[in-house]
Design an enzyme around this catalytic site. Structure first.
Site, PDB file in Angstrom:
ATOM      1  N   GLY A 172       0.791  -1.229   0.000  1.00 63.39           N
ATOM      2  CA  GLY A 172       0.000   0.000   0.000  1.00 63.39           C
ATOM      3  C   GLY A 172       0.817   1.269   0.000  1.00 63.39           C
ATOM      4  O   GLY A 172       0.267   2.359  -0.166  1.00 63.39           O
ATOM      5  N   CYS A 205     -28.313  -8.492 -16.441  1.00 60.20           N
ATOM      6  CA  CYS A 205     -27.674  -8.018 -17.666  1.00 60.20           C
ATOM      7  C   CYS A 205     -28.614  -8.285 -18.836  1.00 60.20           C
ATOM      8  O   CYS A 205     -29.110  -9.399 -19.002  1.00 60.20           O
ATOM      9  CB  CYS A 205     -26.349  -8.731 -17.880  1.00 60.20           C
ATOM     10  SG  CYS A 205     -25.644  -8.460 -19.526  1.00 60.20           S
ATOM     11  N   CYS A 243     -26.636 -11.094 -21.237  1.00 59.21           N
ATOM     12  CA  CYS A 243     -26.364 -12.479 -20.828  1.00 59.21           C
ATOM     13  C   CYS A 243     -27.236 -12.921 -19.659  1.00 59.21           C
ATOM     14  O   CYS A 243     -27.231 -14.079 -19.285  1.00 59.21           O
ATOM     15  CB  CYS A 243     -24.889 -12.656 -20.475  1.00 59.21           C
ATOM     16  SG  CYS A 243     -24.446 -11.963 -18.866  1.00 59.21           S
ATOM     17  N   CYS A 274     -23.591  -6.169 -18.446  1.00 64.69           N
ATOM     18  CA  CYS A 274     -22.324  -6.425 -17.752  1.00 64.69           C
ATOM     19  C   CYS A 274     -21.288  -5.411 -18.226  1.00 64.69           C
ATOM     20  O   CYS A 274     -21.139  -5.177 -19.416  1.00 64.69           O
ATOM     21  CB  CYS A 274     -21.781  -7.807 -18.096  1.00 64.69           C
ATOM     22  SG  CYS A 274     -22.722  -9.161 -17.428  1.00 64.69           S
ATOM     23  N   CYS A 279     -19.348 -11.302 -19.761  1.00 70.32           N
ATOM     24  CA  CYS A 279     -20.649 -11.342 -20.436  1.00 70.32           C
ATOM     25  C   CYS A 279     -20.610 -12.367 -21.572  1.00 70.32           C
ATOM     26  O   CYS A 279     -21.494 -13.216 -21.686  1.00 70.32           O
ATOM     27  CB  CYS A 279     -20.975  -9.943 -20.965  1.00 70.32           C
ATOM     28  SG  CYS A 279     -22.713  -9.694 -21.368  1.00 70.32           S
TER      29      CYS A 279
END
Ligand SMILES: Nc1ncnc2c1ncn2[C@@H]1O[C@H](COP(=O)(O)OP(=O)(O)OP(=O)(O)O)[C@@H](O)[C@H]1O
Ligand SMILES: [Mg+2]
Ligand SMILES: [Zn+2]
Lengths: 299, 277
Positions: free
Chosen positions: A39, A255, A258, A279, A285
């Site tokens: 980090g 979605c 899909c 998506c 997708c």
């Protein structure tokens, strides 16, 4: 200076990966340091790339320093493999790294460079994810002096960032940050995880894949090493929430392409100005769609 | 066990390069704090005193006498050129100026409180009054939103800031109200030591009186030791049990406030008392 020096012909042209060996070594050393201090925004001498800063030059330098002829690269921009930005970056790598494979399939990729999204399907230990970062320092919103920000990071003093969250709850009843949610790594440094949506933040936690973040303009590299603890900054009694994609009846949206009900959705307007949802991760997708079609063929 | 909370010895601050003659060429006898040889400002020199738990110590003196400089060093806003200060806290002994920057910040955020004359120094005007109080709690690792709200409410209520103002920006508050928010903010960690630098200067008399009352009540309720800096004898008379009188960076008189007011020893103090009667 030896004015009679002649450049050896075989060294003319780009070295593999565009960056010279020295630059790649420096980036790799910086990556190692970044991994050692999860980090921590590790400074490095970000090179000029033949594209504008802000087009993923930080991520690209990470990719170029890491990639080898055995690697297979996937480049995504906001979840999509074929947006202009992704295509440009992919072509650049293909051009400067002869022999490197490219793919749109997540499972085939060893190296994934992405802007604004983390793929829906969990990454593996064999993969490295490179995220492009425009603003590396989450403290910049509360402190303009970098020297003071460094001290705040060193002391893990994020009180002023938390005050911003406090003010959000006071004024809006919730934390309104939608992207770049400040996230604490291994209980010390808070990072800007790049403009990924909240949806993607939990994927940083205990990720089997190494996640590297590169900011070209700001000359910083930082890392979420495999299996790190990644905790979004919250209050004990106000839990972190991801987007729930519910419609007005409380129903989880699916979605439109899909049918997935467990993916991050992008909102579009169709020709009749009605909202449709799809998506954001196009490869996911495609995969879902292919599975449905397979099932239909079998059934 | 001694009840001493702070021991200050030989505290000094020179602004400028300084020279070997700075100290002997300045001070009340020389009628200046500016060194004639090197133009450095001897803002504070050789200030020593003790402070006891729950006690209010006054520092009085004319403008430029070094009152704020003294307090700023103890609160780590500025570093001394010489001297030491020991803070006794829960059986721990902190040599204030030997601590590293991180330890100093931790003491400052958790064990000390400061109320400035200028609210811009003490308040964050980017956030609400409650947010200002929240900030200090968050520094002390309180991370429970409900708890922070409750405590901020309690403190603002205690300092007589209207509850509906809690979520407003203190920019929009009157001067007296801003000082109340500063006091609430300073008190949130229940610090054993509080510095107040001209907190009522520039406020209406009635507002001044109310804030002084509040400070006194708080000292009695929480047993907070305080150092109160002012050029106003009235403030000293009301709040401080003991007082230091400063001039050109030096303490020229020290003792019980009543004694100083009744029987000032130093000519300067005599004039000060006479002019304030
Ligand atoms: N940063 C600085 N640089 C140079 N000189 C300074 C600085 N800060 C204070 N001084 C000088 O130090 C002396 C003491 O200042 P200080 O602010 O402590 O006085 P004060 O007693 O608080 O006065 P006032 O009642 O006006 O607030 C003054 O002569 C002042 O001009
Ligand atoms: Mg002053
Ligand atoms: Zn001098």
């Amino acid at each position: 200076m030896n004015i009679h020096y002649e450049f050896p012909l075989e060294e003319v042209g780009y070295s593999f990966g565009f960056l010279d060996e020295y630059a790649k070594k420096e980036v790799r050393r910086t990556i190692l340091k970044a991994i050692c201090i999860p980090g921590y925004q590790t400074p490095y001498a970000s090179r000029e790339m033949p594209m504008g800063r802000g087009f993923g030059t930080g991520g690209l330098q990470l990719t170029l320093a890491l990639i080898g002829p055995d690697d297979t690269l996937k480049v995504i921009d906001q979840g999509s493999d074929d947006s202009v930005n992704a295509v440009n970056l992919r072509q650049f790598v293909q051009l400067t790294c002869p022999g490197v494979g490219v793919t749109e399939k997540l499972e085939e990729a060893t190296l994934i460079q992405s802007r604004h999204r983390i793929p829906e399907v969990a990454l593996t230990e064999a993969q490295v994810l490179v995220l492009q970062v425009p603003y590396p320092d989450p403290l910049v919103v509360v402190e303009s002096s970098e020297a003071r920000r460094k001290i705040m990071h060193a002391e893990a003093d994020y009180s002023r960032l938390l005050v911003k969250l406090y003010e959000d709850i006071v004024h809006f009843d919730e934390i309104t940050i939608s992207h770049r949610y400040p996230t604490r790594i291994n209980r010390h440094y808070v990072i800007d995880p790049s403009p990924i949506p909240r949806w993607d933040v939990p994927k940083l936690d205990q990720s089997p894949a190494l996640i590297l973040l590169g900011a070209g303009r700001e000359k910083k590299i930082y890392a979420v090493p495999p299996y790190s603890v990644a905790e979004p900054l919250v209050f004990d009694d106000v839990p972190f929430r991801v987007e729930d994609f519910r419609d007005e009846h409380g129903q989880r949206r699916a979605c439109a392409r899909c049918g997935a009900i467990n993916s991050f959705l992008d909102e579009y307007s169709d020709d009749n100005n009605a909202k449709i949802y799809q998506c954001s991760d196009s490869a996911y997708c495609d995969g879902q769609l292919a599975q449905h079609q397979q099932r239909e063929v079998k059934g | 066990m001694s009840n001493r909370i702070l021991e200050v010895r030989g505290l000094s601050r020179i602004y400028g390069h300084g020279c070997p003659l700075c100290v002997e060429s300045t001070g009340p006898e020389n009628d200046t704090n500016i060194c004639p040889h090197c133009s450095s400002v001897v803002a504070v020199h050789g200030v020593s005193f003790d402070l006891f738990r729950g006690e209010i110590l006054g520092i009085i003196g004319e403008s430029g006498s070094g009152k704020s400089s003294t307090v700023k060093m103890l609160y780590f806003d500025d570093a001394p050129t010489e001297g030491e200060a020991i803070f006794f806290d829960n059986g721990e002994r902190h040599e204030l100026f030997q601590r590293n920057a991180a330890q100093q910040r931790s003491l400052r955020n958790k064990r000390f409180g400061m109320v400035y004359q200028n609210p811009h120094l003490g308040l964050n005007f980017q956030v609400s009054a409650g947010g200002n109080i929240a900030e200090r709690m968050l520094m002390s690792d309180v991370a429970h939103y409900g708890e922070i709200r409750r405590r901020a409410q309690e403190l603002l209520l205690r300092t007589e800031v209207l509850p509906e103002r809690m979520d407003q920006n203190p920019k929009t508050f009157s001067g007296g109200m801003q000082q109340r928010v500063q006091i609430a903010k300073a008190l949130v960690t229940r610090p054993p030591l509080l510095f107040l630098d001209e907190v009522t200067t520039g406020l209406d008399l009635s507002v001044q009186a109310a804030i002084l009352d509040l400070i006194l009540e708080i000292q009695q309720e929480l047993d907070t030791a305080m150092i109160v800096v002012t050029h106003d004898l009235g403030v000293i008379r009301l709040l401080a049990g003991r007082t230091l009188v400063m001039k050109y960076g030096r303490v020229i008189e020290a003792g019980l406030t009543d004694q100083i007011l009744e029987d000032p020893q130093h000519a300067y103090t005599q004039r000060l008392v006479a002019s304030n009667l």
